[in-house]
Write a protein that holds these residues in place. Structure first.
Motif, short mmCIF file in Angstrom:
data_model
loop_
_atom_site.label_atom_id
_atom_site.label_comp_id
_atom_site.label_asym_id
_atom_site.label_seq_id
_atom_site.Cartn_x
_atom_site.Cartn_y
_atom_site.Cartn_z
N ARG A 23 0.82 -1.21 0.00
CA ARG A 23 0.00 0.00 0.00
C ARG A 23 0.85 1.26 0.00
O ARG A 23 0.31 2.36 -0.09
CB ARG A 23 -0.91 0.02 1.23
CG ARG A 23 -1.93 -1.10 1.25
CD ARG A 23 -2.90 -0.91 2.39
NE ARG A 23 -3.56 -2.16 2.73
CZ ARG A 23 -4.27 -2.33 3.82
NH1 ARG A 23 -4.40 -1.34 4.69
NH2 ARG A 23 -4.84 -3.49 4.08
N VAL A 24 2.17 1.13 0.15
CA VAL A 24 3.06 2.29 0.15
C VAL A 24 3.92 2.24 -1.11
O VAL A 24 4.58 1.23 -1.38
CB VAL A 24 3.95 2.32 1.40
CG1 VAL A 24 4.85 3.56 1.38
CG2 VAL A 24 3.10 2.31 2.67
N THR A 25 3.88 3.32 -1.91
CA THR A 25 4.58 3.38 -3.18
C THR A 25 5.42 4.65 -3.25
O THR A 25 4.95 5.73 -2.91
CB THR A 25 3.59 3.37 -4.36
OG1 THR A 25 2.82 2.17 -4.31
CG2 THR A 25 4.31 3.48 -5.69
N ILE A 26 6.67 4.51 -3.67
CA ILE A 26 7.55 5.66 -3.85
C ILE A 26 7.88 5.77 -5.33
O ILE A 26 8.24 4.78 -5.99
CB ILE A 26 8.85 5.50 -3.04
CG1 ILE A 26 8.54 5.42 -1.54
CG2 ILE A 26 9.80 6.67 -3.30
CD1 ILE A 26 9.76 5.18 -0.67
N LEU A 27 7.78 6.97 -5.86
CA LEU A 27 8.02 7.24 -7.28
C LEU A 27 9.13 8.28 -7.40
O LEU A 27 9.08 9.34 -6.78
CB LEU A 27 6.75 7.76 -7.94
CG LEU A 27 6.82 8.20 -9.40
CD1 LEU A 27 7.18 7.02 -10.30
CD2 LEU A 27 5.51 8.82 -9.83
N THR A 28 10.16 7.97 -8.19
CA THR A 28 11.24 8.92 -8.43
C THR A 28 11.27 9.29 -9.91
O THR A 28 10.61 8.65 -10.74
CB THR A 28 12.60 8.34 -8.03
OG1 THR A 28 12.86 7.17 -8.83
CG2 THR A 28 12.62 7.97 -6.56
N GLY A 29 12.05 10.29 -10.23
CA GLY A 29 12.17 10.74 -11.61
C GLY A 29 12.58 12.20 -11.66
O GLY A 29 12.40 12.95 -10.68
N PRO A 30 13.14 12.66 -12.77
CA PRO A 30 13.61 14.06 -12.87
C PRO A 30 12.43 15.03 -12.90
O PRO A 30 11.27 14.64 -13.04
CB PRO A 30 14.36 14.07 -14.20
CG PRO A 30 13.78 12.94 -14.99
CD PRO A 30 13.40 11.89 -13.99
N ASN A 31 12.76 16.30 -12.73
CA ASN A 31 11.74 17.34 -12.83
C ASN A 31 11.10 17.32 -14.22
O ASN A 31 11.76 17.01 -15.22
CB ASN A 31 12.34 18.72 -12.57
CG ASN A 31 12.71 18.90 -11.11
OD1 ASN A 31 12.06 18.35 -10.23
ND2 ASN A 31 13.78 19.66 -10.86
#
Length: 495
Positions: free
Chosen positions: A335-343
């Motif tokens: 149920r916990v999701t982390i999303l990364t990525g550039p601006n």
């Protein structure tokens, strides 16, 4: 849940191609309706001609909606069934007939007041006949009076009627008249004068005042009595009209949701009691309108879906525990999701589209996605953006902290928490620590208390330095970026 299902069922009925002519007629009828509860409230004090017109149009279009809605033959609409049950067509038609038979709308606009039609009341018609015959009658009186006054004024004397002032003799003002003594004529009493006319009374005028009286005032009083009786009949049915108005308001919203769903290819979501959020090829309902092409994205947070076709771009860490590599099941229980990525890679738009799809599903709308399974959500708690302003007594970072603190205190297993780059308002070490602490707090909660959390971050040191405990049920994703070898420029794929 029952209310949401009924709304979705109605929207599904209204988007059917076979029902479009009927839906368009209903929408046209709804566009003519005013705020009836407000009209009834003002009518209880003093009804204007616009209020009467609003009531008349409302009952007319209610009857039209009731008749037209019977032509819907594909699907079942609970709100249409309610309208068929509560719209007493005969009662509505009687109200409309009473208003239309009593009020003369064209004459009311000309006179600036509510005017009753002819042949409604015999006494009123008699008064009007006397009033409209005054010109000929007063001309005869003027001829009789002209015999009793100096011959110089015989040809210019006239008798008129003024509401409230009664009957008056008028004589054009002679330029040589300077004082009131000059105005005096034998047998006549000066009442008042203007720049061009002097007004008199005599015994005959007073006799007319006494016997004929203020006809215009009598006409207005009689019309007020008739309209008051009509107004009381309408007020007696005010609760019925308010109920009809509420149903029309609900119908108006559902018709609007259906027309938007049809226009932008929205789909009916599936509402469930669990904590799952499974969106296939979701879109941002506003962002897709301002770009040439919108890249869809899927979402799955929590729950268990054996048949899900959802496949994340990148998935590392402990979330492999929730995906069976042996069977190939596309099941995501985290149920916990982390999303990364550039601006500018689409992270914030992605978070907002998830929240909007969840919200739209709960208000009864179809959603911009190929399909969506949405668990009942009690709150959408966000830390999305903070506007800097000198009028605020606290810093932007303090506002961020308050929003996240609110989310940690108020969230339940049914909540959706969205955190967009929380911690960037302070030093990177403190910000990374705060972000890590909040995410681990949510991940360590019991299943009965853990909300659905979707967070974005730029703090790569969380993973490079093993600051976060990835044995916790946390899913990791990143936005796709395409970069050619030996090239500094990157192309965002928004996936």
């Amino acid at each position: 849940m029952a209310t949401i299902h009924e709304r979705h069922q109605t929207v599904e009925c209204f988007v059917q191609t076979e029902n479009q002519p009927t839906v368009n007629q209903i929408a046209g009828a709804l566009s003519h309706m005013k705020n009836i509860p407000k009209v009834l409230q003002t009518m209880s004090r003093k009804a204007t001609i616009n209020d009467w017109r609003a009531i008349l149009e409302f009952v007319y279009y209610c009857v039209k909606i009731s008749n037209v809605s019977q032509e819907i033959f594909v699907g079942v609409s609970p709100v249409i069934q309610e309208i068929q049950r509560y719209f007493a067509v005969e009662e509505l038609m009687n109200m409309g007939t009473n208003i239309n038979d009593v009020l003369d709308f064209d004459e009311s606009v000309i006179e600036g007041r509510c005017v009753v039609k002819r042949n409604v009341d015999e006494e009123l018609d008699s008064l009007r006949m006397n009033y409209h015959g005054l010109d000929v009658f007063l001309s005869e009186i003027a001829k009789e009076i002209s015999v009793t006054i100096p011959s110089d004024f015989t040809s210019i004397i006239n008798v008129i009627y003024f509401p409230q002032l009664g009957y008056l003799i008028t004589v054009p003002r002679n330029p040589e008249w300077k004082s009131e003594e000059d105005y005096q004529l034998e047998g006549l009493t000066v009442q008042f004068s203007t720049d061009s006319t002097v007004y008199y009374k005599n015994a005959t005028m007073r006799e007319l005042d006494e016997h004929l009286g203020d006809i215009h005032g009598l006409i207005v009083d009689r019309e007020i009595d008739i309209l008051q009786a009509l107004q009381e009949r309408i007020i007696e049915n005010s609760q019925f009209l308010v109920t009809c108005s509420d149903l029309c308001a609900e119908l108006d919203i559902l018709v609007s949701l259906a027309r938007v769903a049809r226009l932008h290819n929205y789909r009916r979501p599936t509402m469930v009691e669990g904590t799952i959020l499974n969106i296939m090829n979701g879109r941002h309902p506003l962002q897709e309108m301002v770009v040439d092409s919108f890249v869809t994205n899927s979402t799955q947070i929590g729950g268990m879906d054996q048949n899900s076709a959802f496949a994340p771009t990148v998935m590392t860490g402990a979330n492999t525990d929730s995906r069976s590599s042996e069977t190939g099941d596309a099941r995501v229980e985290n149920r916990v999701t982390i999303l990364t990525g550039p601006n500018s890679s689409g992270k914030s738009v992605y978070l907002k589209q998830v929240a909007l799809i969840t919200f739209m599903a709960h208000v009864g709308s179809f959603v911009p996605a190929d399909s969506a399974v949405v668990g009942i959500t009690d709150k959408i708690l966000t830390r999305m953006q903070t506007r800097e302003t000198v009028s605020s007594i606290q810093s932007a970072f303090m506002t961020d902290l308050q929003q996240v603190a609110l989310a940690t205190r108020m969230s339940t297993a049914r909540s959706l928490v969205l955190l967009d780059e929380f911690g960037k308002g302070t030093t990177s070490t403190d910000g990374a620590g705060l972000f890590c602490g909040v995410i681990e707090h949510f991940a360590r909660l019991n299943e009965e208390d853990r909300p659905r959390v979707l967070a974005t971050t730029h703090f790569h040191e969380l993973f490079e330095n093993d600051l976060m405990d990835l044995s916790l049920p946390i899913s990791l994703y990143t936005m796709e970026v395409y970069q050619q070898p030996d090239c500094m420029e990157a192309t965002f794929l928004f996936r």
